[in-house]
Design a protein around this motif. Structure first.
Motif, PDB file in Angstrom:
ATOM      1  N   ASP A   1       0.862  -1.183   0.000  1.00 44.83           N
ATOM      2  CA  ASP A   1       0.000   0.000   0.000  1.00 44.83           C
ATOM      3  C   ASP A   1       0.898   1.232   0.000  1.00 44.83           C
ATOM      4  OD1 ASP A   1      -1.678   2.164   0.687  1.00 44.83           O
ATOM      5  OD2 ASP A   1      -3.085   0.809   1.675  1.00 44.83           O
ATOM      6  N   VAL A   2       0.994   1.902  -1.137  1.00 43.71           N
ATOM      7  CA  VAL A   2       1.926   3.025  -1.306  1.00 43.71           C
ATOM      8  C   VAL A   2       1.595   4.178  -0.358  1.00 43.71           C
ATOM      9  CG1 VAL A   2       2.832   4.725  -2.943  1.00 43.71           C
ATOM     10  CG2 VAL A   2       2.337   2.390  -3.714  1.00 43.71           C
ATOM     11  N   PHE A   3       0.312   4.378  -0.082  1.00 43.43           N
ATOM     12  CA  PHE A   3      -0.094   5.478   0.810  1.00 43.43           C
ATOM     13  C   PHE A   3       0.561   5.328   2.178  1.00 43.43           C
ATOM     14  CE2 PHE A   3      -2.910   6.908   4.236  1.00 43.43           C
ATOM     15  CZ  PHE A   3      -2.953   8.267   3.965  1.00 43.43           C
ATOM     16  N   TRP A   4       0.437   4.151   2.791  1.00 49.45           N
ATOM     17  CA  TRP A   4       1.015   3.946   4.118  1.00 49.45           C
ATOM     18  C   TRP A   4       2.536   3.916   4.070  1.00 49.45           C
ATOM     19  CZ3 TRP A   4      -1.809   5.298   7.835  1.00 49.45           C
ATOM     20  CH2 TRP A   4      -3.177   5.045   7.873  1.00 49.45           C
ATOM     21  N   LEU A   5       3.081   3.487   2.945  1.00 50.60           N
ATOM     22  CA  LEU A   5       4.537   3.513   2.793  1.00 50.60           C
ATOM     23  C   LEU A   5       5.053   4.949   2.812  1.00 50.60           C
ATOM     24  CD1 LEU A   5       7.100   1.790   2.290  1.00 50.60           C
ATOM     25  CD2 LEU A   5       6.690   2.100  -0.163  1.00 50.60           C
TER      26      LEU A   5
ATOM     27  N   LEU B   1       7.367   9.795   5.714  1.00 50.24           N
ATOM     28  CA  LEU B   1       7.111  11.131   6.255  1.00 50.24           C
ATOM     29  C   LEU B   1       7.249  11.142   7.777  1.00 50.24           C
ATOM     30  CD1 LEU B   1       4.057  12.305   4.111  1.00 50.24           C
ATOM     31  CD2 LEU B   1       6.427  13.083   3.948  1.00 50.24           C
ATOM     32  N   THR B   2       6.842  10.056   8.412  1.00 47.83           N
ATOM     33  CA  THR B   2       6.945   9.958   9.870  1.00 47.83           C
ATOM     34  C   THR B   2       8.406  10.004  10.311  1.00 47.83           C
ATOM     35  OG1 THR B   2       4.933   8.617   9.921  1.00 47.83           O
ATOM     36  CG2 THR B   2       6.307   8.581  11.878  1.00 47.83           C
ATOM     37  N   MET B   3       9.278   9.327   9.574  1.00 48.82           N
ATOM     38  CA  MET B   3      10.699   9.350   9.908  1.00 48.82           C
ATOM     39  C   MET B   3      11.279  10.737   9.687  1.00 48.82           C
ATOM     40  SD  MET B   3      13.000   7.376  11.152  1.00 48.82           S
ATOM     41  CE  MET B   3      14.481   8.154  11.782  1.00 48.82           C
ATOM     42  N   LEU B   4      10.862  11.411   8.622  1.00 48.88           N
ATOM     43  CA  LEU B   4      11.329  12.771   8.365  1.00 48.88           C
ATOM     44  C   LEU B   4      10.859  13.726   9.467  1.00 48.88           C
ATOM     45  CD1 LEU B   4      10.796  13.027   4.500  1.00 48.88           C
ATOM     46  CD2 LEU B   4      12.956  12.707   5.728  1.00 48.88           C
ATOM     47  N   LEU B   5       9.653  13.508   9.976  1.00 48.70           N
ATOM     48  CA  LEU B   5       9.149  14.316  11.088  1.00 48.70           C
ATOM     49  C   LEU B   5       9.969  14.068  12.354  1.00 48.70           C
ATOM     50  CD1 LEU B   5       5.279  14.068  10.627  1.00 48.70           C
ATOM     51  CD2 LEU B   5       6.676  16.145  10.509  1.00 48.70           C
ATOM     52  N   SER B   6      10.425  12.836  12.526  1.00 48.72           N
ATOM     53  CA  SER B   6      11.289  12.519  13.666  1.00 48.72           C
ATOM     54  C   SER B   6      12.592  13.319  13.594  1.00 48.72           C
ATOM     55  CB  SER B   6      11.591  11.015  13.692  1.00 48.72           C
ATOM     56  OG  SER B   6      12.449  10.684  14.773  1.00 48.72           O
TER      57      SER B   6
ATOM     58  N   PHE C   1       3.252   1.897  10.599  1.00 44.88           N
ATOM     59  CA  PHE C   1       2.817   2.247   9.247  1.00 44.88           C
ATOM     60  C   PHE C   1       3.409   1.278   8.214  1.00 44.88           C
ATOM     61  CE2 PHE C   1       2.443   6.610  11.221  1.00 44.88           C
ATOM     62  CZ  PHE C   1       1.063   6.553  11.317  1.00 44.88           C
ATOM     63  N   THR C   2       4.572   0.731   8.531  1.00 46.37           N
ATOM     64  CA  THR C   2       5.154  -0.298   7.652  1.00 46.37           C
ATOM     65  C   THR C   2       4.259  -1.524   7.612  1.00 46.37           C
ATOM     66  OG1 THR C   2       7.424   0.458   8.093  1.00 46.37           O
ATOM     67  CG2 THR C   2       7.150  -1.793   7.280  1.00 46.37           C
TER      68      THR C   2
END
Length: 350
Positions: free
Chosen positions: A40-44, A49-54, A250-251
């Motif tokens: 699922d590309v959306f959750w990928l 984005l979550t890691m970039l926010l970290s 999310f993965t």
């Protein structure tokens, strides 16, 4: 980037590829490819984005701790590149020991005075370790039965990571609140090195440790009066870790593993952080993959999907930081101290 760092990066990439090759030895490649096509590309994208926010939250921690000082960093590129550089050098050095010196060099290049930069990084480090420890304790308090059910086989590794975190935080807190006693204790221990190492070299190490302790203590006196900064930095560090922990959730969603409970996944990620902290191999390579496989196999029955999930999670949380770190080194920062001095001279001239 020095030749030694380049070689270290290449070695870690080779080791990482070898670990995944070993994990894939019994995996059907056709099935693995079919699983990859169904992602699922959306959750990928959300996981990336979550890691970039970290990383962004970590950069904000530094911005907050340096705020209001004469060498405050204001250019966003200077601020954003620091966590990336830390990620790279943490990834290629044992026990993530290279991240702190690399950050200090990056701060100095941006115009931050070396003593202040060193002290602020130490404070950032102690805040980070404290929040990691608090997360672990909270997880144990509210999910003790769940932890014992799923992590009994990894209990020794979890306890080892816990002890390392407590010792590290305890030592730094002792410097802050029991400066003279701690300084004498640490330097006394360091002087014992003269029995095993040549005196000039041992003395160099002793002087270096003494300077770091003194610098950290001086900065801590200032920051004790700036409790608001410490509170904000602690909240941002919590957000940094929360985003990092959520990457694996999310993965799993990207792999269509929808029956997982977010809280359970967060607890597992907290345990993985504890476990990998005791592995001397750079980036916890081997230990991280083993922990992921041991903890998430209960949710993913397919071996090919488990390997794919491990690869995606590891790439986002480990190799992405290495790639961004290389970019950060390739593009130099703006020396804000030089720019301020130049601006001041122009004003005086006018």
């Amino acid at each position: 980037m020095s030749r030694k760092s380049i070689w270290s990066t290449l070695v870690m990439l080779i080791i990482g590829v070898s670990v995944f090759a070993f994990e894939m030895r019994n995996t059907n490649m056709h099935t693995l490819w079919q699983q990859a096509l169904k992602i699922d590309v959306f959750w990928l994208i959300i996981a990336f984005l979550t890691m970039l926010l970290s990383f962004f939250c970590e950069a904000l921690v530094l911005k907050v701790l340096l705020q209001g000082r004469k060498d405050e960093m204001k250019h966003w590129w200077n601020i954003l590149r620091i966590p990336w550089i830390q990620a790279l050098f943490n990834a290629i050095t044992p026990f993530s020991s290279g991240g702190q010196p690399a950050q200090l060099v990056a701060l100095t290049q941006s115009g931050v005075e070396i003593g202040r930069g060193s002290s602020v990084l130490l404070l950032k480090f102690i805040i980070y370790q404290t929040i990691v420890l608090v997360n672990f304790i909270v997880a144990m308090i509210f999910q003790f039965s769940n932890v014992m059910q799923h992590f009994a086989g990894l209990a020794v590794l979890i306890v080892g990571g816990f002890i390392i975190h407590v010792f590290t935080i305890g030592l730094l807190l002792m410097i802050m609140f029991y400066y003279r006693f701690t300084r004498g204790l640490v330097l006394g221990f360091m002087r014992c090195l003269t029995f095993f190492i040549r005196t000039p070299k041992a003395q160099t190490w002793i002087d270096r440790v003494a300077n770091k302790i003194d610098s950290f203590y001086r900065e801590s006196l200032v920051l004790k009066q700036e409790k608001r900064k410490v509170i904000i930095a602690s909240m941002l560090t919590f957000m940094q870790l929360l985003f990092y922990y959520l990457v694996v959730y999310f993965t799993l969603l990207a792999l269509h593993v929808n029956h997982v409970n977010m809280i359970d996944v967060l607890i597992m990620q907290i345990m993985i952080v504890m476990i990998t902290s005791i592995f001397p191999v750079p980036g916890g390579t081997g230990g991280a993959e083993y922990s992921f496989k041991a903890l998430f196999s209960q949710y993913i029955s397919s071996s090919s999907k488990l390997v794919l999930g491990m690869f995606i999670w590891r790439f986002i949380t480990y190799y992405l930081g290495m790639l961004l770190g290389i970019v950060a080194i390739a593009f130099k920062p703006i020396n804000e101290r030089t720019r301020r001095l130049t601006s001041a001279r122009r004003k005086n001239y006018k």
